[in-house]
Design a protein around this motif. Sequence first.
Motif, short mmCIF file in Angstrom:
data_model
loop_
_atom_site.label_atom_id
_atom_site.label_comp_id
_atom_site.label_asym_id
_atom_site.label_seq_id
_atom_site.Cartn_x
_atom_site.Cartn_y
_atom_site.Cartn_z
N UNK A 161 0.80 -1.22 0.00
CA UNK A 161 0.00 0.00 0.00
C UNK A 161 0.83 1.27 0.00
N UNK A 162 1.75 1.36 0.96
CA UNK A 162 2.40 2.65 1.25
C UNK A 162 3.31 3.12 0.12
N UNK A 163 4.10 2.22 -0.46
CA UNK A 163 5.06 2.63 -1.49
C UNK A 163 4.38 3.17 -2.75
N UNK A 164 3.09 2.86 -2.91
CA UNK A 164 2.35 3.38 -4.07
C UNK A 164 2.23 4.90 -4.02
N UNK A 165 2.47 5.50 -2.84
CA UNK A 165 2.36 6.95 -2.70
C UNK A 165 3.67 7.66 -3.04
N UNK A 166 4.65 6.91 -3.56
CA UNK A 166 5.90 7.46 -4.06
C UNK A 166 6.62 8.37 -3.04
N UNK A 167 6.90 7.84 -1.86
CA UNK A 167 7.57 8.68 -0.85
C UNK A 167 9.04 8.92 -1.18
N UNK A 168 9.55 10.05 -0.74
CA UNK A 168 11.00 10.30 -0.80
C UNK A 168 11.70 9.59 0.35
N UNK B 166 14.29 0.92 -0.97
CA UNK B 166 15.32 1.44 -1.86
C UNK B 166 15.08 1.03 -3.30
N UNK B 167 14.52 -0.16 -3.52
CA UNK B 167 14.18 -0.59 -4.88
C UNK B 167 13.11 0.30 -5.49
N UNK B 168 12.29 0.92 -4.65
CA UNK B 168 11.25 1.83 -5.15
C UNK B 168 11.78 3.24 -5.39
N UNK C 252 13.14 5.14 -2.89
CA UNK C 252 12.98 5.93 -1.67
C UNK C 252 14.14 5.68 -0.71
N UNK C 253 14.28 6.57 0.26
CA UNK C 253 15.28 6.44 1.32
C UNK C 253 14.62 5.79 2.54
N UNK C 254 15.37 4.97 3.26
CA UNK C 254 14.83 4.22 4.39
C UNK C 254 15.43 4.70 5.71
N UNK C 255 14.57 4.85 6.71
CA UNK C 255 15.01 5.23 8.05
C UNK C 255 14.24 4.40 9.06
N UNK C 256 14.96 3.78 9.97
CA UNK C 256 14.35 2.96 11.02
C UNK C 256 14.33 3.73 12.33
N UNK C 257 13.21 3.64 13.05
CA UNK C 257 13.10 4.26 14.37
C UNK C 257 12.92 3.17 15.41
N UNK C 258 13.81 3.14 16.39
CA UNK C 258 13.68 2.22 17.52
C UNK C 258 12.88 2.93 18.59
N UNK C 259 11.68 2.42 18.85
CA UNK C 259 10.74 3.10 19.73
C UNK C 259 11.04 2.90 21.21
N UNK C 260 10.19 3.52 22.03
CA UNK C 260 10.34 3.48 23.48
C UNK C 260 8.99 3.16 24.11
N UNK D 20 22.35 0.75 8.12
CA UNK D 20 20.98 1.24 8.04
C UNK D 20 20.86 2.52 8.84
N UNK D 21 20.34 3.57 8.21
CA UNK D 21 20.09 4.82 8.94
C UNK D 21 19.01 4.56 9.99
N UNK D 22 19.25 5.05 11.22
CA UNK D 22 18.25 4.80 12.27
C UNK D 22 18.30 5.88 13.34
N UNK D 23 17.24 5.89 14.13
CA UNK D 23 17.14 6.75 15.31
C UNK D 23 16.76 5.86 16.48
N UNK D 24 17.44 6.04 17.60
CA UNK D 24 17.05 5.40 18.84
C UNK D 24 16.40 6.47 19.72
N UNK D 25 15.10 6.33 19.97
CA UNK D 25 14.38 7.34 20.74
C UNK D 25 14.67 7.28 22.24
N UNK D 26 15.24 6.18 22.70
CA UNK D 26 15.40 5.99 24.15
C UNK D 26 16.25 7.07 24.81
N UNK D 27 17.42 7.44 24.26
CA UNK D 27 18.21 8.50 24.92
C UNK D 27 17.45 9.82 25.02
N UNK D 28 16.72 10.19 23.97
CA UNK D 28 15.98 11.46 24.00
C UNK D 28 14.88 11.43 25.05
N UNK D 29 14.21 10.29 25.19
CA UNK D 29 13.14 10.17 26.18
C UNK D 29 13.70 10.19 27.60
#
Length: 368
Positions: free
Chosen positions: A150-157, A264-266, A268-276, A316-325
Motif C-alpha cells: 500500500x504505502x510505497x504506491x504513494x511514491x515517498x521520498x 530502496x528498490x522503489x 525511496x530512502x529508508x530510516x528505522x526508528x527504535x521506539x520506546x 541502516x540509517x536509524x534513530x534510537x528514541x530511548x536516549x531522547x526520552x
Amino acid sequence: MLKNRLIKILAFPIFGTFFALLVIEFFLNITKIIPKVPHFTRQSEVLGFEHVPEAQDVYKSSEYSIKVLINNQGFRNDTDVQFNKQEDTKRIVLVGDSFVEGLQVDLDKTVAKKLEAFLNSNQIDIKYEVLNFGVSGYGLDQKFLYLKNNVLAFQPNLVILFFASNDLDDIKNNNIMFLDNNETLQFKQFKKDDKYLVLTKDLVRKFYIPNAIFRIFKTNNKIENGTKKIPIEHKLYQGILDNQTSFYLDLTKRLILESKKITEESGSTFLLVLGVDKTQVVNSYSKSFIDQYNVTNFDSDFINQYLGNFVQENSIEYIDLLPSFKQVGNPTDLFFIKDGHRSQYGHEVVAKVLKTKIDNMEEKACNN
C-alpha cells in the motif's frame, strides 16, 4: 390449554423486557452517555485487519476525547492524497502502530503533523508532506506488508519505519511468516470470518446495549489466572535471549532488511526508528513491571542497543528514541497515565528528534 396459559404467563415479562431494552437503547442513542466501541478497522486477508475507508468516530477515555477521521485511502488524514506528488513536494511516510497513529491526540498534534509543521517552518521552495500510516495493533510483519502493498504506491521520498518492542509478540501471535526451502521470507494469508459472522458483528456495533455487553465480556477476558506467562517483550526488558526470543529477533532483523530493500528498490530512502515503551523510561511503570514479574535483572536499554548494533552493522540509517526520552525532565509527561500511549508532548518530542535526523541526512546527501 396449559401450553396457551404458559405462553400468556411468559408473554408479558418477555415483551416488557424487550420494550425496556428498546427504551434504554433509544435513550442511549439520544444522550450518548455511554460511548460505543469505536470501529475503525475491518478484516483483511493480507494484513489481518486494515482501516475502514472514510470511517469516523470518537475515540474516548477518561483522559481524552478525540474525533478520528480515516480518509478514503484508508489512513488517518483529514483529506485524500494524490498518489503522484507535486514537483516541489518531498513526501515522507510514517509506518507504525498505535504510537504513530496517535488516536489519543488530535490529528494536528500527532507526530506526523507536528513533523510536517517543523519541516515546513523555514521552507520557501520546497513543501514537505508527512503521511500517517500508523495502524493500532500492527506488528512488524504487518508493517512490512502494508509498506509493500500500500504505502510505497504513494511514491515517498523517505520511508520511516517504527519498531516497537511488542512487535516480536505480534509476529508470534500472527503466525503468518515462514522461510521457504530457499530461506526466502514468505507469508500466509490471514483467516477471515464467515460472511454471516461479519454481518452480525457489523450489526452489533450499531447498538449500544450489545456494545456494553461486548465491553464487559472483553474486560472479563483480561482477568488472568494465578500464573502469568511473560511476553517476549518483557523478556527483552531483562536481556533474556532464550531460543524463542532469539528466533523472533532473527525474524525481526529479516523484516528490517527486507523493508529497507523494497524501499530502496522503489527509489525511496529508508530510516528505522527504535521506539520506546513507558516501561523503559517511567519509574512507576518500571517498578510495576519488576514487581509483577519478580524481575531481578531489569535492562531497559537492551533491545534498543541490540537492534542498534544490528542496523549499524548493516549500514541502516536509524534513530534510537530511548536516549531522547530519558533526557526529558519528567518522562511521565510523555505518556498518558492510564492509557500508556504517547501524550501530545510525547508526539512533539518524537517529531523534533525526527526533524533533526532528517536535516542531518539531507545535509549529508548535499555534501556528497
